[in-house]
Design an enzyme around this catalytic site. Structure first.
Site, PDB file in Angstrom:
ATOM      1  N   ASN A   1      -6.016  14.788  15.958  1.00 23.25           N
ATOM      2  CA  ASN A   1      -6.703  14.328  14.746  1.00 23.25           C
ATOM      3  C   ASN A   1      -6.075  14.867  13.472  1.00 23.25           C
ATOM      4  O   ASN A   1      -6.501  14.529  12.363  1.00 23.25           O
ATOM      5  CB  ASN A   1      -8.194  14.685  14.805  1.00 23.25           C
ATOM      6  CG  ASN A   1      -8.931  13.808  15.816  1.00 23.25           C
ATOM      7  OD1 ASN A   1      -8.332  12.903  16.395  1.00 23.25           O
ATOM      8  ND2 ASN A   1     -10.207  14.084  16.032  1.00 23.25           N
TER       9      ASN A   1
ATOM     10  N   ARG B   1      -8.477   3.668  16.274  1.00 25.66           N
ATOM     11  CA  ARG B   1      -9.255   3.717  15.040  1.00 25.66           C
ATOM     12  C   ARG B   1      -8.418   4.279  13.871  1.00 25.66           C
ATOM     13  O   ARG B   1      -8.526   3.857  12.729  1.00 25.66           O
ATOM     14  CB  ARG B   1     -10.480   4.606  15.302  1.00 25.66           C
ATOM     15  CG  ARG B   1     -11.263   5.015  14.109  1.00 25.66           C
ATOM     16  CD  ARG B   1     -12.243   3.972  13.689  1.00 25.66           C
ATOM     17  NE  ARG B   1     -12.933   4.368  12.483  1.00 25.66           N
ATOM     18  CZ  ARG B   1     -13.753   3.595  11.814  1.00 25.66           C
ATOM     19  NH1 ARG B   1     -13.994   2.382  12.227  1.00 25.66           N
ATOM     20  NH2 ARG B   1     -14.339   4.020  10.722  1.00 25.66           N
TER      21      ARG B   1
ATOM     22  N   ARG C   1     -18.428   0.975  14.093  1.00 25.90           N
ATOM     23  CA  ARG C   1     -17.605   1.930  13.327  1.00 25.90           C
ATOM     24  C   ARG C   1     -17.054   1.197  12.105  1.00 25.90           C
ATOM     25  O   ARG C   1     -15.876   0.823  12.051  1.00 25.90           O
ATOM     26  CB  ARG C   1     -16.487   2.501  14.210  1.00 25.90           C
ATOM     27  CG  ARG C   1     -17.032   3.345  15.334  1.00 25.90           C
ATOM     28  CD  ARG C   1     -15.928   3.947  16.179  1.00 25.90           C
ATOM     29  NE  ARG C   1     -15.300   5.104  15.547  1.00 25.90           N
ATOM     30  CZ  ARG C   1     -14.395   5.862  16.160  1.00 25.90           C
ATOM     31  NH1 ARG C   1     -14.019   5.582  17.388  1.00 25.90           N
ATOM     32  NH2 ARG C   1     -13.856   6.897  15.540  1.00 25.90           N
ATOM     33  N   PRO C   2     -17.926   0.974  11.104  1.00 34.92           N
ATOM     34  CA  PRO C   2     -17.494   0.217   9.925  1.00 34.92           C
ATOM     35  C   PRO C   2     -16.465   0.987   9.090  1.00 34.92           C
ATOM     36  O   PRO C   2     -16.293   2.190   9.271  1.00 34.92           O
ATOM     37  CB  PRO C   2     -18.792   0.020   9.137  1.00 34.92           C
ATOM     38  CG  PRO C   2     -19.707   1.095   9.596  1.00 34.92           C
ATOM     39  CD  PRO C   2     -19.302   1.465  10.998  1.00 34.92           C
ATOM     40  N   ILE C   3     -15.815   0.264   8.171  1.00 33.54           N
ATOM     41  CA  ILE C   3     -14.866   0.929   7.250  1.00 33.54           C
ATOM     42  C   ILE C   3     -15.303   0.679   5.803  1.00 33.54           C
ATOM     43  O   ILE C   3     -14.501   0.684   4.885  1.00 33.54           O
ATOM     44  CB  ILE C   3     -13.405   0.469   7.482  1.00 33.54           C
ATOM     45  CG1 ILE C   3     -13.292  -1.066   7.455  1.00 33.54           C
ATOM     46  CG2 ILE C   3     -12.854   1.012   8.780  1.00 33.54           C
ATOM     47  CD1 ILE C   3     -11.838  -1.551   7.371  1.00 33.54           C
ATOM     48  N   ASP C   4     -16.616   0.438   5.632  1.00 33.67           N
ATOM     49  CA  ASP C   4     -17.138   0.123   4.294  1.00 33.67           C
ATOM     50  C   ASP C   4     -16.894   1.253   3.288  1.00 33.67           C
ATOM     51  O   ASP C   4     -16.552   1.008   2.127  1.00 33.67           O
ATOM     52  CB  ASP C   4     -18.635  -0.219   4.376  1.00 33.67           C
ATOM     53  CG  ASP C   4     -19.441   0.877   5.075  1.00 33.67           C
ATOM     54  OD1 ASP C   4     -18.900   1.526   5.988  1.00 33.67           O
ATOM     55  OD2 ASP C   4     -20.608   1.097   4.705  1.00 33.67           O
ATOM     56  N   LEU C   5     -17.035   2.504   3.733  1.00 28.49           N
ATOM     57  CA  LEU C   5     -16.845   3.626   2.793  1.00 28.49           C
ATOM     58  C   LEU C   5     -15.404   3.659   2.289  1.00 28.49           C
ATOM     59  O   LEU C   5     -15.146   3.928   1.118  1.00 28.49           O
ATOM     60  CB  LEU C   5     -17.186   4.958   3.479  1.00 28.49           C
ATOM     61  CG  LEU C   5     -18.629   5.131   3.979  1.00 28.49           C
ATOM     62  CD1 LEU C   5     -18.793   6.450   4.717  1.00 28.49           C
ATOM     63  CD2 LEU C   5     -19.596   5.083   2.792  1.00 28.49           C
TER      64      LEU C   5
ATOM     65  N   ILE D   1     -23.974  11.487  15.137  1.00 23.33           N
ATOM     66  CA  ILE D   1     -22.855  10.887  14.393  1.00 23.33           C
ATOM     67  C   ILE D   1     -22.607   9.432  14.815  1.00 23.33           C
ATOM     68  O   ILE D   1     -22.430   8.561  13.974  1.00 23.33           O
ATOM     69  CB  ILE D   1     -21.557  11.708  14.579  1.00 23.33           C
ATOM     70  CG1 ILE D   1     -21.793  13.195  14.273  1.00 23.33           C
ATOM     71  CG2 ILE D   1     -20.414  11.142  13.716  1.00 23.33           C
ATOM     72  CD1 ILE D   1     -22.050  13.548  12.841  1.00 23.33           C
TER      73      ILE D   1
HETATM   74  C1  UD1 Z   1     -12.966  11.138  13.115  1.00 21.57           C
HETATM   75  C2  UD1 Z   1     -12.263  11.630  14.370  1.00 21.57           C
HETATM   76  C3  UD1 Z   1     -13.154  11.418  15.590  1.00 21.57           C
HETATM   77  C4  UD1 Z   1     -14.510  12.088  15.370  1.00 21.57           C
HETATM   78  C5  UD1 Z   1     -15.124  11.629  14.050  1.00 21.57           C
HETATM   79  C6  UD1 Z   1     -16.401  12.384  13.692  1.00 21.57           C
HETATM   80  C7  UD1 Z   1      -9.921  11.271  13.925  1.00 21.57           C
HETATM   81  C8  UD1 Z   1      -8.677  10.534  14.256  1.00 21.57           C
HETATM   82  N1  UD1 Z   1     -11.021  10.883  14.535  1.00 21.57           N
HETATM   83  O1  UD1 Z   1     -13.204   9.752  13.295  1.00 21.57           O
HETATM   84  O2  UD1 Z   1     -12.496  11.998  16.708  1.00 21.57           O
HETATM   85  O3  UD1 Z   1     -15.370  11.710  16.430  1.00 21.57           O
HETATM   86  O4  UD1 Z   1     -14.196  11.849  12.963  1.00 21.57           O
HETATM   87  O5  UD1 Z   1     -16.148  13.751  13.637  1.00 21.57           O
HETATM   88  O6  UD1 Z   1      -9.903  12.219  13.156  1.00 21.57           O
HETATM   89  N2  UD1 Z   1     -18.836   5.537   8.927  1.00 21.57           N
HETATM   90  C9  UD1 Z   1     -19.357   4.486   8.215  1.00 21.57           C
HETATM   91  N3  UD1 Z   1     -18.538   3.830   7.329  1.00 21.57           N
HETATM   92  C10 UD1 Z   1     -17.237   4.186   7.150  1.00 21.57           C
HETATM   93  C11 UD1 Z   1     -16.727   5.273   7.884  1.00 21.57           C
HETATM   94  C12 UD1 Z   1     -17.543   5.941   8.768  1.00 21.57           C
HETATM   95  O7  UD1 Z   1     -20.516   4.121   8.365  1.00 21.57           O
HETATM   96  O8  UD1 Z   1     -16.558   3.549   6.332  1.00 21.57           O
HETATM   97  C13 UD1 Z   1     -19.691   6.237   9.910  1.00 21.57           C
HETATM   98  C14 UD1 Z   1     -19.182   6.021  11.346  1.00 21.57           C
HETATM   99  O9  UD1 Z   1     -19.607   4.797  11.881  1.00 21.57           O
HETATM  100  C15 UD1 Z   1     -19.766   7.217  12.053  1.00 21.57           C
HETATM  101  C16 UD1 Z   1     -19.707   8.308  10.982  1.00 21.57           C
HETATM  102  O10 UD1 Z   1     -19.603   7.627   9.735  1.00 21.57           O
HETATM  103  O11 UD1 Z   1     -21.094   6.966  12.404  1.00 21.57           O
HETATM  104  C17 UD1 Z   1     -18.561   9.282  11.174  1.00 21.57           C
HETATM  105  O12 UD1 Z   1     -17.348   8.591  11.118  1.00 21.57           O
HETATM  106  P1  UD1 Z   1     -15.991   9.237  10.583  1.00 21.57           P
HETATM  107  O13 UD1 Z   1     -16.230  10.648  10.161  1.00 21.57           O
HETATM  108  O14 UD1 Z   1     -15.396   8.302   9.602  1.00 21.57           O
HETATM  109  O15 UD1 Z   1     -15.139   9.246  11.894  1.00 21.57           O
HETATM  110  P2  UD1 Z   1     -13.625   8.855  12.077  1.00 21.57           P
HETATM  111  O16 UD1 Z   1     -12.835   9.262  10.877  1.00 21.57           O
HETATM  112  O17 UD1 Z   1     -13.530   7.445  12.537  1.00 21.57           O
END
Ligand code: UD1
Length: 420
Positions: free
Chosen positions: A23, A92, A121-125, A328
């Protein structure tokens, strides 16, 4: 198709050199795209996700070579800002190439990322924040066309949730953007600090990484550097849980003890004894394991969601009942059915799992459903009696660098089988 065949119940002994952090390696590989000149990344784990990141760099026109855990990237020849759909689907983390690509070229064309299925796992943020930085996003048939008609500029961004990926993406974009970017409610994971350290070594101006407020002053360009990727704290936790479930004494070499606080506390509650010498951890797990009354996954420095499944495997054999709440991800208990098939007593109610400890787990044929769920079954198989056949191990290979070779050296009876 490959499988792992495990004859469980062996006590393990010896030293484990902990691999570099996936990561951390993935965002740093993405960051290397921002640099003029060569980046030499040491301690890079040899994993399918790392190969995918290297393929994204190569498809963009960069030169990328990997040998003996060292990746050399030359991004001077970058010529293409489109990320192939197939590579977007592989993981991802392909989404964090968006920030780097925007920083370097001002444009990027990409699909939505794939990766482990843990619920939505949206990317809206990510996208909302980029729009504040001057990025126009247009979507057609699931493809995102991103461009910056008036250039990329800094902005003040408050994340509704401290998303790891969004924080990294904004750091990457902010580094070469015009002016200052401030990220409030930023993720504080150690991998964020590792990314910042690499970028700063390349000439970036980043303040506050590791806190919930990160400030980035855009610079005109970055140069390459030699950088050593931090040790993988999730893999460290996996081998600590393996020691716990097998009642073994193991020494984990070159870990980052400071990044493991939430995890080491839990091991102590389980009656495992840990001692530390520099960054080596000795774990002694001879006593019967105790249940942990309540574990809740939280952003760093809380108990990591990535270790939830792995610790659940060990808690299946602990005396008493443990409760784990997953806060999470919506759907991160997909490993439970396989654990139950191996004799575990687990009830899931929504985002809460109640684990009643049993005396023994027994081997079974089970499939990895995702990366850490697969690691959970590997740990369970090592601690079970009899034979476990673990299929769909491509998930495990995304995050663990040849685990069977490492485990064989510790005395485990485990083999990788290649079958058509
Ligand atoms: C990273 C890690 C993953 C870990 C996760 C949480 C890497 C490569 N992956 O994933 O191993 O499980 O952190 O510690 O570092 N969310 C939204 N909108 C967004 C982005 C996120 O709603 O635009 C939500 C996700 O759906 C989830 C939460 O936020 O419920 C955490 O996601 P995020 O911290 O972004 O995880 P990743 O970066 O994908």
């Amino acid at each position: 198709m490959q499988k792992l065949i495990i004859q469980g119940g062996q006590k393990l002994e010896g030293d484990i050199p902990v691999q570099g952090a996936k990561n951390s390696a993935l965002p740093i590989l993405s960051a290397s795209l921002l640099c003029e000149g060569e980046s030499i990344l040491e301690n890079c784990p040899e994993l399918s996700d790392v190969y995918t990141a290297c393929q994204i760099l190569t498809s963009a026109g960069c030169k990328c070579d990997m040998k003996h855990h060292v990746v050399c990237v030359k991004a001077d020849t970058l010529r293409n800002s489109e990320i192939p759909e197939k590579l977007m689907q592989e993981m991802r983390s392909s989404i964090i190439f968006l920030g780097a690509m925007l920083g370097r070229t001002g444009t990027c064309t990409l699909g939505y990322p794939g990766g482990c299925e843990l619920g939505p796992r949206p990317i809206d943020l990510h996208l909302q924040a980029f729009q504040k930085m001057g990025v126009k996003v247009h979507e057609e048939n699931g493809i995102l066309f991103c461009h910056t008609p008036n250039g990329l500029h800094g902005a003040k961004i408050h994340l509704n949730f401290p998303s790891v990926g969004a924080t990294e993406n904004l750091m990457l974009a902010g580094t070469l953007a015009k002016g200052e970017t401030v990220i409030k409610n930023a993720a504080r994971e150690p991998e964020i600090i590792d990314l910042a350290n690499y970028l700063m070594k390349c000439g970036a101006k980043i303040f506050g990484a590791g806190s919930d407020s990160i400030r980035i002053q855009g610079v005109k360009k970055l140069h390459g550097c030699t950088y050593r990727i931090m040790p993988d704290r999730i893999v460290t936790a996996t081998w600590l849980a393996t020691a716990a479930i097998t009642g073994s004494n193991l020494r984990l070499l070159h870990t980052d003890v400071n990044s493991l606080e939430g995890i080491l506390d839990v091991l102590e509650q389980m009656q495992c004894q840990c001692s530390y010498q520099d960054n080596h951890i000795c774990i002694s797990a001879g006593k019967p394991l105790h249940a942990v009354r309540y574990l809740k996954t939280m952003p760093y420095p809380g108990f990591p969601t990535d270790t939830q499944a792995i610790f659940m495997a060990a808690l299946c054999k602990a005396n008493g009942s443990s409760v784990i709440e997953e806060t999470i991800f919506e759907n991160r208990f997909r490993h439970v059915d396989a654990l139950v098939k191996m004799g575990a007593d687990i009830r899931v109610i929504g985002r809460v799992a109640v684990i009643h400890g049993v005396k023994q787990l027994h081997g079974a044929t089970v499939s990895a459903t995702d990366l850490r769920g697969g690691a959970c079954l590997l740990v369970a198989g090592l601690g079970a009696t009899g034979e476990t056949v673990l299929t769909d191990i491509a998930h495990i290979d995304r995050g663990y660098d040849k685990p069977e070779i490492l485990l064989q050296k510790l005395g485990a009876k485990i083999e990788r089988i290649f079958s058509p």
